[in-house]
Motif scaffolding. Structure first.
Motif, short mmCIF file in Angstrom:
data_model
loop_
_atom_site.label_atom_id
_atom_site.label_comp_id
_atom_site.label_asym_id
_atom_site.label_seq_id
_atom_site.Cartn_x
_atom_site.Cartn_y
_atom_site.Cartn_z
N LEU A 50 0.73 41.75 24.50
CA LEU A 50 0.93 41.49 26.01
C LEU A 50 2.29 41.99 26.29
O LEU A 50 2.36 42.96 27.76
CB LEU A 50 1.51 40.09 26.17
N ALA A 51 3.41 42.73 25.60
CA ALA A 51 4.30 42.87 26.48
C ALA A 51 4.59 45.06 25.74
O ALA A 51 5.77 45.63 25.52
CB ALA A 51 5.98 42.89 26.15
N ASP A 52 2.97 45.27 25.48
CA ASP A 52 3.57 46.54 25.03
C ASP A 52 3.89 47.90 25.49
O ASP A 52 4.59 48.68 25.17
CB ASP A 52 1.95 47.41 24.99
N TYR A 53 4.14 47.82 27.17
CA TYR A 53 5.12 48.79 27.87
C TYR A 53 6.23 48.61 27.45
O TYR A 53 7.30 49.83 27.65
CB TYR A 53 4.32 49.34 29.33
N SER A 54 6.76 46.83 27.68
CA SER A 54 8.39 47.26 27.55
C SER A 54 8.77 47.51 25.59
O SER A 54 9.38 48.19 25.40
CB SER A 54 8.64 45.39 27.38
N LEU A 59 11.45 50.49 21.58
CA LEU A 59 11.17 50.69 20.32
C LEU A 59 11.14 52.38 20.19
O LEU A 59 10.60 53.24 19.16
CB LEU A 59 9.69 50.85 19.78
N LYS A 60 11.36 53.51 20.94
CA LYS A 60 11.16 54.25 21.95
C LYS A 60 9.63 55.13 21.13
O LYS A 60 9.90 56.39 20.58
CB LYS A 60 12.84 54.94 21.68
N ILE A 61 9.13 54.44 21.06
CA ILE A 61 7.16 55.33 21.07
C ILE A 61 6.14 54.78 22.38
O ILE A 61 6.60 54.24 23.10
CB ILE A 61 6.85 54.37 19.87
N GLU A 62 5.41 56.09 22.21
CA GLU A 62 4.29 55.88 23.17
C GLU A 62 3.57 54.80 23.33
O GLU A 62 2.87 54.47 21.57
CB GLU A 62 3.54 57.06 22.80
N VAL A 63 3.19 54.48 23.61
CA VAL A 63 2.28 53.51 24.10
C VAL A 63 0.67 53.34 23.36
O VAL A 63 0.66 52.40 22.75
CB VAL A 63 1.24 52.81 25.72
N PRO A 64 0.45 54.46 23.00
CA PRO A 64 -0.98 54.42 22.18
C PRO A 64 -0.63 54.50 20.84
O PRO A 64 -1.36 53.46 19.71
CB PRO A 64 -1.62 55.70 22.57
N THR A 65 0.52 54.84 20.46
CA THR A 65 1.28 54.57 18.65
C THR A 65 1.43 53.46 19.05
O THR A 65 0.90 53.04 17.80
CB THR A 65 2.36 55.56 18.60
N LEU A 66 1.63 52.32 19.78
CA LEU A 66 1.77 51.14 19.95
C LEU A 66 0.98 50.12 19.24
O LEU A 66 0.69 49.78 18.17
CB LEU A 66 2.98 50.76 20.49
N GLN A 67 -0.70 50.43 20.18
CA GLN A 67 -1.50 50.15 20.54
C GLN A 67 -1.94 50.59 18.67
O GLN A 67 -2.88 49.42 18.12
CB GLN A 67 -2.43 50.26 21.40
N GLY A 68 -1.73 51.78 18.49
CA GLY A 68 -2.82 51.64 17.03
C GLY A 68 -2.16 51.11 15.68
O GLY A 68 -2.86 50.94 14.93
N LEU A 69 -0.68 50.84 15.76
CA LEU A 69 0.13 50.26 14.24
C LEU A 69 0.22 48.53 15.40
O LEU A 69 -0.55 47.59 13.59
CB LEU A 69 2.08 50.49 15.20
N LEU A 70 -0.71 47.95 16.24
CA LEU A 70 -1.14 46.28 16.30
C LEU A 70 -2.38 46.62 16.29
O LEU A 70 -2.87 45.68 15.21
CB LEU A 70 -0.83 46.33 18.23
N MET A 71 -3.01 47.71 15.83
CA MET A 71 -4.77 47.05 15.67
C MET A 71 -4.62 47.90 14.14
O MET A 71 -5.40 46.71 13.09
CB MET A 71 -5.95 48.38 15.83
#
Length: 87
Positions: A50-54, A59-71
């Motif tokens: 829900l708060a991936d952009y914030s 965390l100073k990482i890109e959104v696709p990287t964060l989404q990959g880590l969440l998956m």
């Protein structure tokens, strides 16, 4: 090099979640504690989506990287649940 690091984190997460699933199948109190941990991790995972952009700015990482880590974390939890259900 970065892909190997992520692969190692994924494998260690799968091992840890399957170990927790196996321990939960052994004893009722362990089942309750690990179920509570699983619910807490699921809530944190949903809040991460829900708060991936914030969260990516924090965390100073890109959104696709964060989404990959969440998956990947969802896949790790599913592996643990599979071990738990098959035990």
């Amino acid at each position: 090099m970065r892909a190997m690091q992520y692969g190692n984190w994924f494998l260690s997460g799968c091992i840890a979640s399957s170990l927790l699933g196996w321990i939960a199948s052994l004893h009722l109190m362990a089942f309750k504690v690990i179920s509570l941990l699983l619910v807490g991790a699921s809530i944190m995972w949903a809040l991460g989506w829900l708060a991936d952009y914030s969260l990516s700015k924090l965390l100073k990482i890109e959104v696709p990287t964060l989404q990959g880590l969440l998956m990947a974390s969802a896949a790790m939890l599913l592996v643990g649940m599979g071990i738990f259900l098959c035990s």
